[in-house]
Design a protein around this motif. Structure first.
Motif, PDB file in Angstrom:
ATOM      1  N   GLN A 130       4.095  -3.122   0.052  1.00  0.00           N
ATOM      2  CA  GLN A 130       3.990  -3.788  -1.119  1.00  0.00           C
ATOM      3  C   GLN A 130       2.586  -4.720  -0.285  1.00  0.00           C
ATOM      4  N   HIS A 131       3.001  -5.186   0.645  1.00  0.00           N
ATOM      5  CA  HIS A 131       1.994  -6.463   1.156  1.00  0.00           C
ATOM      6  C   HIS A 131       0.413  -6.029   1.359  1.00  0.00           C
ATOM      7  N   MET A 132       0.951  -4.056   2.074  1.00  0.00           N
ATOM      8  CA  MET A 132       0.045  -3.845   1.985  1.00  0.00           C
ATOM      9  C   MET A 132      -1.761  -3.292   0.961  1.00  0.00           C
ATOM     10  N   THR A 133      -0.765  -2.856  -0.438  1.00  0.00           N
ATOM     11  CA  THR A 133      -0.956  -2.599  -0.829  1.00  0.00           C
ATOM     12  C   THR A 133      -1.402  -3.605  -2.022  1.00  0.00           C
ATOM     13  N   LEU A 134      -1.203  -5.295  -2.085  1.00  0.00           N
ATOM     14  CA  LEU A 134      -1.747  -5.795  -2.346  1.00  0.00           C
ATOM     15  C   LEU A 134      -2.987  -6.581  -1.973  1.00  0.00           C
TER      16      LEU A 134
ATOM     17  N   LEU B  45      -2.138  -5.288 -11.055  1.00  0.00           N
ATOM     18  CA  LEU B  45      -0.468  -4.371 -11.042  1.00  0.00           C
ATOM     19  C   LEU B  45      -0.354  -3.177 -10.922  1.00  0.00           C
ATOM     20  N   ALA B  46      -1.541  -3.116 -12.066  1.00  0.00           N
ATOM     21  CA  ALA B  46      -0.747  -1.393 -11.702  1.00  0.00           C
ATOM     22  C   ALA B  46      -2.043  -0.701 -10.434  1.00  0.00           C
ATOM     23  N   GLY B  47      -2.727  -1.289  -9.710  1.00  0.00           N
ATOM     24  CA  GLY B  47      -3.328  -0.495  -9.044  1.00  0.00           C
ATOM     25  C   GLY B  47      -2.301  -1.186  -7.662  1.00  0.00           C
ATOM     26  N   HIS B  48      -1.604  -2.321  -7.234  1.00  0.00           N
ATOM     27  CA  HIS B  48      -0.966  -2.812  -6.090  1.00  0.00           C
ATOM     28  C   HIS B  48       0.463  -2.348  -6.397  1.00  0.00           C
ATOM     29  N   GLU B  49       1.289  -2.104  -7.569  1.00  0.00           N
ATOM     30  CA  GLU B  49       2.539  -2.062  -7.119  1.00  0.00           C
ATOM     31  C   GLU B  49       2.891  -0.602  -7.717  1.00  0.00           C
ATOM     32  N   THR B  50       2.370   0.198  -8.505  1.00  0.00           N
ATOM     33  CA  THR B  50       1.473   1.522  -8.365  1.00  0.00           C
ATOM     34  C   THR B  50       1.992   2.002  -6.941  1.00  0.00           C
ATOM     35  N   THR B  51       1.000   2.146  -6.527  1.00  0.00           N
ATOM     36  CA  THR B  51       0.538   3.037  -5.516  1.00  0.00           C
ATOM     37  C   THR B  51       0.979   2.401  -3.515  1.00  0.00           C
TER      38      THR B  51
END
Length: 455
Positions: free
Chosen positions: A153-157, A271-277
């Protein structure tokens, strides 16, 4: 014959299936806790299941031709349900995911150039920089017990922040994560009145969601203001998604986004980018920890690769198959619900105005008529010469409303998984089964502990 091809594939745990005769109110009670636990065995075997939703009929579609009709051939006849709008509007506003009609057409045309393969390739350096930092931090924690879900979560954010704004999310990340957590835990769940009242009739939870939206849009507007303050050199090429979106113009009308529209588009992409990935990467790492032989195949494919360009990413065929299979078993968007605007005929079923159409990737991807060993983790099924039917596999939707950011998400997921597994051997320490549950996305019921060791 390769041993990996004859060994028995793993079957990861899932929620128990509901009784087929579960009552309407019993089903409502389960929906708030775990939507994917509301479906019984019939839903995994039959092509179309007809039921009732108050005054209207409801249909679960598991037939690719029927899904093609709803999502492609006659997509304009199907709109989001009141519950779907209520769940998403507070965080996404009138962005691309929720827009309808001319507003959606304008947004789609305007945003499309920002997510072409060429545009995505220009953002890969942002991804690799974050991955280098993540791997260095993990290296310092080798042999410790770690929460890979939180780390993903931290990385994709961080990747979302840098690809969107060219700055890190160290200062703003905790606030954004708190927004996501607050919404998912309470406001993002469907309540009885959310499902039965028209959108124009506010429910008690709508008032709480409206207060949330005020705080959330102020936060996103602050991020945009900070990015604009950083400026851009005159004549310089776009350096991030914000540049591309801020400068984007509808090729037919020449219009760009207003400040209010830009807030909603940025919120949607972050949101769609980081949470789903993050969720997809967690499930991929979990599956590879359960299946060490497949994990070694991924590591073998990445060995000797630089993995810092789109060409490198495109060569990771098996890693891409692992991501594809992960999103088959754990589709980020587990349910697509639509309400009919007018009468229609779907695969012989008479649909009336107001009837509810449900297309559940969770069911579709595990349907016994569409997949061999549907509950097993078999990445090589995606390396076959005969790919699955386009409307039997919907991790990013399909038709005109297919996810515009799919190429970006796929590149990020393959790159991250290849780099992480190339660097570390991942072992699951927690012995409790991890059960998927559907609220906003397909989440794990708890964050298990892992141990990583350097290869």
């Amino acid at each position: 014959m390769n041993i990996a091809s004859v060994r028995r594939p793993i079957i990861p745990p899932t929620p128990p299936r509901a009784p087929d005769n579960l009552s309407f109110f019993g089903r409502l009670a389960v929906i708030r806790q775990n939507m994917i636990a509301t479906w019984g065995q019939r839903a995994y075997e039959e092509e179309i299941i007809q039921g009732r939703f108050f005054l209207h009929k409801s249909f679960i579609l598991n037939q690719p031709d029927a899904i093609r009709h709803v999502l492609l051939s006659n997509y304009e006849n199907y709109k989001r349900t009141p519950a779907g709008i209520r769940m998403l509007r507070p965080v996404l506003g009138e962005g691309l995911l929720l827009a309808e009609g001319h507003a959606w057409t304008h947004q789609r045309r305007t945003l499309a150039p920002a997510f072409t393969p060429r545009a995505t390739a220009n953002l890969v350096p942002h991804m690799t920089a974050v991955l280098d930092e993540t791997i260095a931090k993990l290296d310092a924690r080798a042999d410790e017990l770690i929460d890979l879900r939180e780390i993903m979560q931290h990385m994709t954010l961080e990747i979302a922040g840098r690809t969107m704004f060219s700055f890190g999310m160290d200062r703003h990340g905790p606030t954004l994560r708190n927004f996501v957590r607050e919404y998912a835990e309470r406001l993002g769940r469907a309540y009885f009145l959310d499902m039965v009242l028209p959108v124009s009739w506010p429910t008690p939870m709508d008032r709480a969601r409206a207060r949330f939206r005020t705080r959330w849009t102020e936060f996103v507007a602050m991020l945009i203001a900070e990015r604009r303050a950083a400026g851009k050199k005159d004549g310089a090429p776009p350096r991030d998604l914000f540049d591309l979106m801020d400068e984007a113009r509808d090729p037919e009308t020449g219009k760009g986004f207003s400040d209010e529209q830009l807030v909603d588009e940025v919120a949607t992409m972050i949101l769609a980018g980081h949470e789903t990935t993050a969720t997809a990467l967690f499930w991929a790492l979990y599956l590879l920890a359960l299946d060490p032989d497949t994990q070694e195949e991924v590591a073998s494919e990445t060995r000797g690769e630089h993995l810092d360009s789109m060409a490198d990413i495109d060569r990771q065929k098996f890693t891409r198959a692992v991501i594809d299979e992960t999103m088959r078993l754990y589709p980020p968007a587990f349910l697509v619900a639509r309400a009919a605007r007018a009468k229609d005929n779907v695969a012989g079923a008479e649909v009336s105005k107001g009837d509810i159409i449900m297309i559940a990737p969770w069911l579709l991807h595990r349907h016994e008529k569409l997949w061999d060993q549907p509950n097993a983790f078999i990445p090589k099924r995606f390396m076959s010469k005969e790919p699955p039917d386009r409307f039997a596999y919907l991790p990013f939707g399909a038709g005109p409303r297919v996810c515009v950011g799919a190429p970006f998400a796929q590149a990020e997921s393959v790159l991250a998984l290849a780099r992480l597994i190339g660097a570390f051997r991942v072992e699951l320490v927690d012995t409790d089964p991890v059960i998927p549950y559907g609220v906003v996305t397909t989440q794990p019921d708890h964050s298990p502990m892992f141990r990583i060791t350097r290869r």
